[in-house]
Design an enzyme around this catalytic site. Structure first.
Site, PDB file in Angstrom:
ATOM      1  N   GLY A 198       2.334 -16.391  -4.379  1.00  0.00           N
ATOM      2  CA  GLY A 198       3.262 -17.329  -3.735  1.00  0.00           C
ATOM      3  C   GLY A 198       4.245 -16.603  -2.839  1.00  0.00           C
ATOM      4  O   GLY A 198       4.565 -15.435  -3.043  1.00  0.00           O
TER       5      GLY A 198
ATOM      6  N   LYS B 295      -6.262  -4.772  -8.855  1.00  0.00           N
ATOM      7  CA  LYS B 295      -4.955  -4.739  -9.519  1.00  0.00           C
ATOM      8  C   LYS B 295      -4.990  -3.919 -10.807  1.00  0.00           C
ATOM      9  O   LYS B 295      -4.092  -3.122 -11.058  1.00  0.00           O
ATOM     10  CB  LYS B 295      -4.484  -6.172  -9.787  1.00  0.00           C
ATOM     11  CG  LYS B 295      -4.163  -6.938  -8.489  1.00  0.00           C
ATOM     12  CD  LYS B 295      -3.959  -8.409  -8.754  1.00  0.00           C
ATOM     13  CE  LYS B 295      -3.538  -9.177  -7.506  1.00  0.00           C
ATOM     14  NZ  LYS B 295      -3.590 -10.625  -7.694  1.00  0.00           N
TER      15      LYS B 295
ATOM     16  N   GLU C 153       5.485  -2.704  -5.168  1.00  0.00           N
ATOM     17  CA  GLU C 153       5.737  -3.558  -6.339  1.00  0.00           C
ATOM     18  C   GLU C 153       4.979  -4.881  -6.269  1.00  0.00           C
ATOM     19  O   GLU C 153       4.519  -5.414  -7.290  1.00  0.00           O
ATOM     20  CB  GLU C 153       7.249  -3.815  -6.455  1.00  0.00           C
ATOM     21  CG  GLU C 153       7.669  -4.611  -7.666  1.00  0.00           C
ATOM     22  CD  GLU C 153       7.257  -3.968  -8.980  1.00  0.00           C
ATOM     23  OE1 GLU C 153       7.773  -2.906  -9.309  1.00  0.00           O
ATOM     24  OE2 GLU C 153       6.366  -4.531  -9.665  1.00  0.00           O
TER      25      GLU C 153
ATOM     26  N   THR D 162       2.447 -15.760   5.265  1.00  0.00           N
ATOM     27  CA  THR D 162       3.173 -16.327   4.127  1.00  0.00           C
ATOM     28  C   THR D 162       4.192 -15.338   3.560  1.00  0.00           C
ATOM     29  O   THR D 162       5.375 -15.656   3.425  1.00  0.00           O
ATOM     30  CB  THR D 162       2.163 -16.730   3.023  1.00  0.00           C
ATOM     31  OG1 THR D 162       1.174 -17.558   3.618  1.00  0.00           O
ATOM     32  CG2 THR D 162       2.836 -17.475   1.901  1.00  0.00           C
TER      33      THR D 162
HETATM   34  N1  HSE Z   1      -5.323 -14.618  -4.740  1.00  0.00           N
HETATM   35  C1  HSE Z   1      -4.358 -13.953  -5.556  1.00  0.00           C
HETATM   36  C2  HSE Z   1      -4.193 -14.732  -6.853  1.00  0.00           C
HETATM   37  C3  HSE Z   1      -3.055 -13.853  -4.809  1.00  0.00           C
HETATM   38  O1  HSE Z   1      -4.719 -15.834  -6.985  1.00  0.00           O
HETATM   39  O2  HSE Z   1      -3.571 -14.228  -7.787  1.00  0.00           O
HETATM   40  C4  HSE Z   1      -2.090 -12.862  -5.363  1.00  0.00           C
HETATM   41  O3  HSE Z   1      -2.549 -11.562  -5.284  1.00  0.00           O
END
Ligand code: HSE
Length: 400
Positions: A297, A200, A124, A11
């Site tokens: 996305g 994150k 980023e 993707t």
């Molecule tokens: N699975 C993650 C989300 C994708 O839903 O935010 C982006 O890191």
């Protein structure tokens, strides 16, 4: 002409391919040179796809080609991504990646290797998808001590919680809808149990503090236990429930966590809904900064990756400023961290008050239980009191 290679044509990889070709003129103007995709690496074949002419199956072709200046790693996972990225950096190439697992585990090491070759390791897209957040922390919010980062860092869980909030739906059926729409994976554990968000917040916290926050040491709780009844209470309080990644200075210590929290309407992230991500940064001079946008996305994530490609070409032989030491940052024991708790329990008000003292009752019209908000107490104090009270149905932390 600057030659680049894309590792992984999934993707995000196909999005990177599309942006580099679609926005060619703009990117040439922004970098001062034309970007040419010399290779795309994937195990699969893509008959008829525009990538076909540059598709290779052997990574060594890319690694051993001195013309490739920038490697774009968008495969995800640690194996073989870590070995590929490390060897590319050791070969004196810059690397741009969207791979949060790789960055959370090996970020400091890979930045060090890149800089030792006067090259860059940029990421980023690893946090917040298309939202610029890594570069602002590294390069723009440099006059401040960052006292707090609070983020809605996972689009899947935010979509599920928003739907539960707006439609009164339960968790299981909402998860199924999210899977049917392609927002949630068939195996949704990494998202719903907070394992994605914790990587994150650990990356953001590491950059804010300059040392390594080990994601495995961050308290992590997902949303799988949140129910439609919890949202009835949230409504009665005028609040919403969001999965928040947090890293905060409390007195002289740093506390980090991922957990569902009750947010009041005046909180900057209260209106961040659906698959959108939002990140609040609190600096000791600038005050509050809020970043909101597409956290996942194809094109939003690929856009952030390509912005790193532009940056790495602008700074081809100059390391850009990322201060991220491999030394570990000692986090405060989460059990000492203090906050208010919302509690549902099948007990009388007298029993609740005999354990928690004076509390604020919330009436959501649910029979056979009471709901109340405690004073600000530590996590360990709460656990001890909840055990003593017994018959606790659920508890959610209240965001100040
Ligand atoms: N699975 C993650 C989300 C994708 O839903 O935010 C982006 O890191």
């Amino acid at each position: 002409m600057i030659k680049v290679a894309i590792l992984g044509y999934g993707t995000v990889g196909s999005g990177v391919f599309e942006i580099i070709n679609e926005n060619k003129e703009l990117l040439t103007a922004n970098t001062g040179d034309e970007i040419q995709i010399k290779y795309v690496l994937d195990l699969r074949d893509f008959p008829g796809d525009p990538c076909e002419k540059v598709l290779v199956h052997d990574y060594n072709i890319i690694l051993n080609d001195p013309e490739v200046e920038v490697v774009i790693e968008v495969m995800g996972g640690l194996k073989p991504a870590y070995d590929f990225v490390k060897s590319a950096l050791d070969a004196g190439k810059s690397v741009c990646t969207s791979n949060k697992e790789l960055v959370a585990k090996y970020g400091a090491e890979l930045v060090r290797i890149a800089h030792s070759h006067n090259r860059n390791f940029l990421f980023e897209a690893a946090v917040g998808g298309g939202i610029p957040i890594i570069r602002p922390i590294n390069m723009h919010i440099t006059a401040d001590k960052i006292c707090e980062i609070t983020g809605i860092l996972n689009g899947t869980t935010n979509y599920i919680l928003t739907k539960m909030d707006k439609e009164g739906a339960d968790f299981e059926s909402t998860l199924k809808t999210a899977q049917d729409l392609g927002y949630a994976e068939r195996n949704p554990e990494a998202d719903i149990e907070g394992y994605d968000a914790v990587r994150k917040i650990a990356i953001l916290a590491s950059l804010a503090k300059g040392k390594t926050v080990d994601f495995e040491e961050v308290y992590t709780e997902g949303i799988s236990k949140i129910t439609a009844e919890d949202f009835k209470y949230a409504k009665a309080m005028g609040r919403s429930i969001k999965l928040l990644g947090k890293c905060k200075n409390e007195d002289d210590v740093v506390v980090a966590s991922v957990a569902p929290r009750l947010l009041a309407p005046d909180h900057p992230l209260y209106n961040v809904n659906d698959v959108v991500n939002g990140i609040l940064i609190r600096g000791n001079m600038v005050g509050d900064l809020v970043f909101i946008g597409s956290g996942a996305g194809k094109l939003p994530t690929a856009s952030a990756v390509v912005s790193d490609v532009v940056d790495s070409i602008r700074h081809l032989n100059v390391p850009t400023t990322i201060i991220w030491d491999e030394e570990k940052l000692e986090l405060e024991d989460f059990s000492k961290s203090r906050k208010k708790f919302f509690v549902r329990a099948k007990v009388s008000k007298e029993e609740a008050e005999s354990v928690f003292g004076s509390v604020e009752y919330i009436d959501a019209g649910i029979d056979g239980e009471i709901g109340f908000i405690t004073d600000k107490i530590s996590e360990e104090d709460f656990e001890e009191k909840a055990d003593r009270l017994g018959k606790v149905v659920s508890r959610i932390r209240v965001e100040a």
